[in-house]
Design a protein around this motif. Structure first.
Motif, PDB file in Angstrom:
ATOM      1  N   VAL A 174      -0.700  -2.600   3.711  1.00 32.89           N
ATOM      2  CA  VAL A 174      -0.505  -3.965   4.221  1.00 32.89           C
ATOM      3  C   VAL A 174       0.905  -4.465   3.869  1.00 32.89           C
ATOM      4  N   GLN A 175       1.440  -3.973   2.776  1.00 31.69           N
ATOM      5  CA  GLN A 175       2.789  -4.412   2.385  1.00 31.69           C
ATOM      6  C   GLN A 175       3.847  -3.888   3.352  1.00 31.69           C
ATOM      7  N   VAL A 176       3.754  -2.611   3.722  1.00 31.56           N
ATOM      8  CA  VAL A 176       4.752  -2.056   4.654  1.00 31.56           C
ATOM      9  C   VAL A 176       4.601  -2.696   6.036  1.00 31.56           C
ATOM     10  N   ASP A 206      -1.934 -18.447   2.713  1.00 28.31           N
ATOM     11  CA  ASP A 206      -2.679 -17.400   2.017  1.00 28.31           C
ATOM     12  C   ASP A 206      -4.157 -17.769   2.003  1.00 28.31           C
ATOM     13  N   GLU A 207      -5.022 -16.778   2.036  1.00 26.34           N
ATOM     14  CA  GLU A 207      -6.472 -17.001   2.067  1.00 26.34           C
ATOM     15  C   GLU A 207      -6.807 -17.960   3.213  1.00 26.34           C
ATOM     16  N   ALA A 208      -6.229 -17.674   4.382  1.00 23.69           N
ATOM     17  CA  ALA A 208      -6.350 -18.582   5.531  1.00 23.69           C
ATOM     18  C   ALA A 208      -7.807 -18.861   5.891  1.00 23.69           C
ATOM     19  N   SER A 263      -6.747  -8.083   5.633  1.00 24.69           N
ATOM     20  CA  SER A 263      -6.704  -6.914   4.760  1.00 24.69           C
ATOM     21  C   SER A 263      -7.625  -7.164   3.566  1.00 24.69           C
ATOM     22  N   PRO A 264      -8.347  -6.144   3.109  1.00 25.56           N
ATOM     23  CA  PRO A 264      -9.388  -6.394   2.101  1.00 25.56           C
ATOM     24  C   PRO A 264      -8.857  -6.959   0.784  1.00 25.56           C
ATOM     25  N   THR A 265      -9.749  -7.585   0.058  1.00 28.47           N
ATOM     26  CA  THR A 265      -9.450  -8.089  -1.285  1.00 28.47           C
ATOM     27  C   THR A 265      -8.879  -6.961  -2.132  1.00 28.47           C
ATOM     28  N   GLY A 266      -7.822  -7.268  -2.849  1.00 29.80           N
ATOM     29  CA  GLY A 266      -7.236  -6.278  -3.759  1.00 29.80           C
ATOM     30  C   GLY A 266      -6.290  -5.299  -3.084  1.00 29.80           C
ATOM     31  N   SER A 267      -5.981  -5.506  -1.779  1.00 29.07           N
ATOM     32  CA  SER A 267      -5.107  -4.551  -1.085  1.00 29.07           C
ATOM     33  C   SER A 267      -3.626  -4.874  -1.284  1.00 29.07           C
ATOM     34  N   GLY A 268      -3.346  -5.933  -2.021  1.00 25.16           N
ATOM     35  CA  GLY A 268      -1.945  -6.253  -2.324  1.00 25.16           C
ATOM     36  C   GLY A 268      -1.312  -7.210  -1.333  1.00 25.16           C
ATOM     37  N   LYS A 269      -2.097  -8.187  -0.848  1.00 26.56           N
ATOM     38  CA  LYS A 269      -1.568  -9.113   0.167  1.00 26.56           C
ATOM     39  C   LYS A 269      -0.465 -10.014  -0.407  1.00 26.56           C
ATOM     40  N   THR A 270      -0.562 -10.332  -1.695  1.00 30.96           N
ATOM     41  CA  THR A 270       0.441 -11.266  -2.244  1.00 30.96           C
ATOM     42  C   THR A 270       1.852 -10.680  -2.102  1.00 30.96           C
ATOM     43  N   LEU A 271       2.015  -9.417  -2.552  1.00 31.54           N
ATOM     44  CA  LEU A 271       3.352  -8.817  -2.414  1.00 31.54           C
ATOM     45  C   LEU A 271       3.694  -8.551  -0.952  1.00 31.54           C
ATOM     46  N   ALA A 272       2.673  -8.489  -0.089  1.00 34.47           N
ATOM     47  CA  ALA A 272       2.937  -8.265   1.338  1.00 34.47           C
ATOM     48  C   ALA A 272       3.744  -9.417   1.928  1.00 34.47           C
ATOM     49  N   SER A 283       7.267  -1.996 -11.747  1.00 36.70           N
ATOM     50  CA  SER A 283       5.826  -2.160 -11.941  1.00 36.70           C
ATOM     51  C   SER A 283       4.965  -1.288 -11.030  1.00 36.70           C
ATOM     52  N   PHE A 284       5.527  -0.825  -9.897  1.00 35.55           N
ATOM     53  CA  PHE A 284       4.682  -0.125  -8.910  1.00 35.55           C
ATOM     54  C   PHE A 284       5.348   1.165  -8.437  1.00 35.55           C
ATOM     55  N   ASN A 285       4.490   2.133  -8.051  1.00 35.00           N
ATOM     56  CA  ASN A 285       5.022   3.422  -7.577  1.00 35.00           C
ATOM     57  C   ASN A 285       5.280   3.433  -6.086  1.00 35.00           C
ATOM     58  N   SER A 286       4.407   2.759  -5.337  1.00 34.28           N
ATOM     59  CA  SER A 286       4.564   2.797  -3.869  1.00 34.28           C
ATOM     60  C   SER A 286       3.976   1.511  -3.279  1.00 34.28           C
ATOM     61  N   PHE A 287       4.321   1.265  -2.007  1.00 35.31           N
ATOM     62  CA  PHE A 287       3.756   0.087  -1.331  1.00 35.31           C
ATOM     63  C   PHE A 287       2.345   0.390  -0.864  1.00 35.31           C
TER      64      PHE A 287
HETATM   65  N1  LIG Z   1       2.044  -1.592  -4.281  1.00 34.31           N
HETATM   66  C1  LIG Z   1       1.142  -1.737  -5.237  1.00 34.31           C
HETATM   67  N2  LIG Z   1       0.788  -0.694  -6.034  1.00 34.31           N
HETATM   68  C2  LIG Z   1      -0.136  -0.838  -7.004  1.00 34.31           C
HETATM   69  N3  LIG Z   1      -0.771  -2.007  -7.284  1.00 34.31           N
HETATM   70  C3  LIG Z   1      -0.466  -3.075  -6.526  1.00 34.31           C
HETATM   71  C4  LIG Z   1       0.504  -3.011  -5.474  1.00 34.31           C
HETATM   72  N4  LIG Z   1       0.602  -4.237  -4.903  1.00 34.31           N
HETATM   73  C5  LIG Z   1      -0.253  -5.036  -5.573  1.00 34.31           C
HETATM   74  N5  LIG Z   1      -0.886  -4.345  -6.533  1.00 34.31           N
HETATM   75  C6  LIG Z   1      -1.896  -4.868  -7.488  1.00 34.31           C
HETATM   76  O1  LIG Z   1      -3.137  -4.984  -6.792  1.00 34.31           O
HETATM   77  C7  LIG Z   1      -3.872  -6.112  -7.295  1.00 34.31           C
HETATM   78  C8  LIG Z   1      -4.344  -6.984  -6.144  1.00 34.31           C
HETATM   79  O2  LIG Z   1      -3.242  -7.568  -5.511  1.00 34.31           O
HETATM   80  P1  LIG Z   1      -3.386  -8.959  -4.728  1.00 34.31           P
HETATM   81  O3  LIG Z   1      -3.990 -10.008  -5.608  1.00 34.31           O
HETATM   82  O4  LIG Z   1      -2.088  -9.254  -4.072  1.00 34.31           O
HETATM   83  O5  LIG Z   1      -4.470  -8.531  -3.646  1.00 34.31           O
HETATM   84  P2  LIG Z   1      -5.032  -9.387  -2.470  1.00 34.31           P
HETATM   85  O6  LIG Z   1      -5.100  -8.482  -1.304  1.00 34.31           O
HETATM   86  O7  LIG Z   1      -4.217 -10.635  -2.322  1.00 34.31           O
HETATM   87  O8  LIG Z   1      -6.482  -9.747  -2.956  1.00 34.31           O
HETATM   88  P3  LIG Z   1      -7.289 -11.140  -2.694  1.00 34.31           P
HETATM   89  O9  LIG Z   1      -7.750 -11.097  -1.266  1.00 34.31           O
HETATM   90  O10 LIG Z   1      -8.389 -11.052  -3.699  1.00 34.31           O
HETATM   91  O11 LIG Z   1      -6.335 -12.258  -2.995  1.00 34.31           O
HETATM   92  C9  LIG Z   1      -2.950  -6.832  -8.270  1.00 34.31           C
HETATM   93  O12 LIG Z   1      -3.305  -6.487  -9.583  1.00 34.31           O
HETATM   94  C10 LIG Z   1      -1.565  -6.276  -7.950  1.00 34.31           C
HETATM   95  O13 LIG Z   1      -0.700  -6.254  -9.067  1.00 34.31           O
END
Ligand SMILES: Nc1ncnc2c1ncn2[C@@H]1O[C@H](COP(=O)(O)OP(=O)(O)OP(=O)(O)O)[C@@H](O)[C@H]1O
Length: 288
Positions: free
Chosen positions: A35-37, A166-168, A53-62, A28-32
């Motif tokens: 915040v994930q690394v 999450d979302e502390a 880390s800002p909204t949308g920066s990918g914290k869930t996969l982090a 699904s993804f090309n790179s981390f």
């Molecule tokens: N490594 C990645 N490459 C590209 N897209 C990614 C990557 N990791 C996560 N994403 C995408 O980025 C979007 C935001 O991810 P996520 O919801 O984890 O962000 P967040 O930092 O938790 O934001 P929030 O603070 O709003 O919860 C999602 O659509 C997710 O699929």
């Protein structure tokens, strides 16, 4: 992470995650993201983390990626919960499960949620009958279940290796500290803890509530090109919390020639607002 050091950190992190997890990620993804690394490396080096880390920066996969690796190494038995994720709302819990599911399926691990809106008895039955390796919960509901069945919950959670909050920054109800104390009393002290939020992380004293020890701080800045446009004007209105909805409705009512986009933290808040709006005969499309 574009620097040479960043490339090395990314390569090392990929090696730590191992082929099965990467196979799912790479589909699904090309790179981390940064915040994930950063967070994943600290957690896999057995450090606690406090992540801003800002909204949308990918914290869930982090937290999901290192969590999957920890659980893969742990060789859990079917009914052992290896990771507990606390999130403030039902909707967010379900979103987190959606992210976890493909990784859990690949590693033959199971994930369940306990949130408000379900019957407590049903939650308890789930603990008694289902194989759960990863639990995603709202703290209020988990607290309620512990009040009913502390021995059962403590037994189910004796293998927890990772606690994620999450979302502390959104855990601000008065009873939250009591909930947290009770939840922490049911999970081992020897575990990793990760605190993830989009805004200013708490003061050192506040971190004690989450049972954090010598945590590494990870702070990722908002990317410059994602900042608000310079022509955008920001305003705010100060009002008591219980008057927020009526203040917002009044603001809209005075500008019937304009279009509005209003954000809410949950589906229930959207429904409530829609209901209020109908009541004021101001109905327009509300998107959930
Ligand atoms: N490594 C990645 N490459 C590209 N897209 C990614 C990557 N990791 C996560 N994403 C995408 O980025 C979007 C935001 O991810 P996520 O919801 O984890 O962000 P967040 O930092 O938790 O934001 P929030 O603070 O709003 O919860 C999602 O659509 C997710 O699929």
């Amino acid at each position: 992470m574009t620097s040479k050091a960043g490339a090395v950190a990314t390569r090392t992190y990929r090696e730590k995650l191992g082929p099965e997890i990467l196979e799912v990620f790479d589909k699904s993804f090309n790179s981390f993201t940064d915040v994930q690394v950063l967070s994943g490396t600290h957690l896999l080096n057995l450090s606690d983390v406090v992540v801003e880390s800002p909204t949308g920066s990918g914290k869930t996969l982090a937290f999901v990626l290192p969590m999957m690796r920890m659980l893969q190494n742990a060789k859990l038995q079917p009914k052992e919960i290896g990771a507990l994720i606390l999130s403030p709302s039902r909707e967010l819990c379900h979103q987190i499960v959606t992210v976890i599911k493909p990784f859990a399926d690949k590693l033959n691990l199971t994930v369940e949620t306990v949130t408000g809106g379900q019957k407590v008895e049903k939650n308890i039955k789930m603990f008694k009958t289902k194989n759960v390796n990863i639990l995603v919960a709202t703290p209020g509901r988990l607290f309620q279940i512990i009040q009913h069945e502390k021995t059962l919950i403590a037994r189910s959670m004796k293998s927890v290796q990772l606690l994620v909050i999450d979302e502390a920054d959104r855990f601000n109800e008065i009873q939250f500290e009591d909930h947290m104390r009770e939840i922490l009393s049911c999970i081992p002290k020897q575990r990793r803890t990760g605190l993830f939020s989009a805004t200013q992380v708490k003061e050192e004293d506040d971190l004690m509530v989450f049972g954090l020890r010598n945590a590494k701080q990870v702070k990722v800045a908002q990317e410059k090109n994602s900042a608000a446009p310079s022509t955008l004007k920001n305003y705010f209105v100060e009002c008591p919390a219980d008057e927020k909805t009526s203040a917002c409705l009044e603001f809209i009512r005075q500008r019937t020639d304009k279009k509005f986009l209003v954000f809410f933290p949950s589906c229930n808040s959207v429904r409530f607002f829609q209901m209020k709006k109908k009541f004021l005969k101001q109905e327009k499309a509300c998107v959930e």
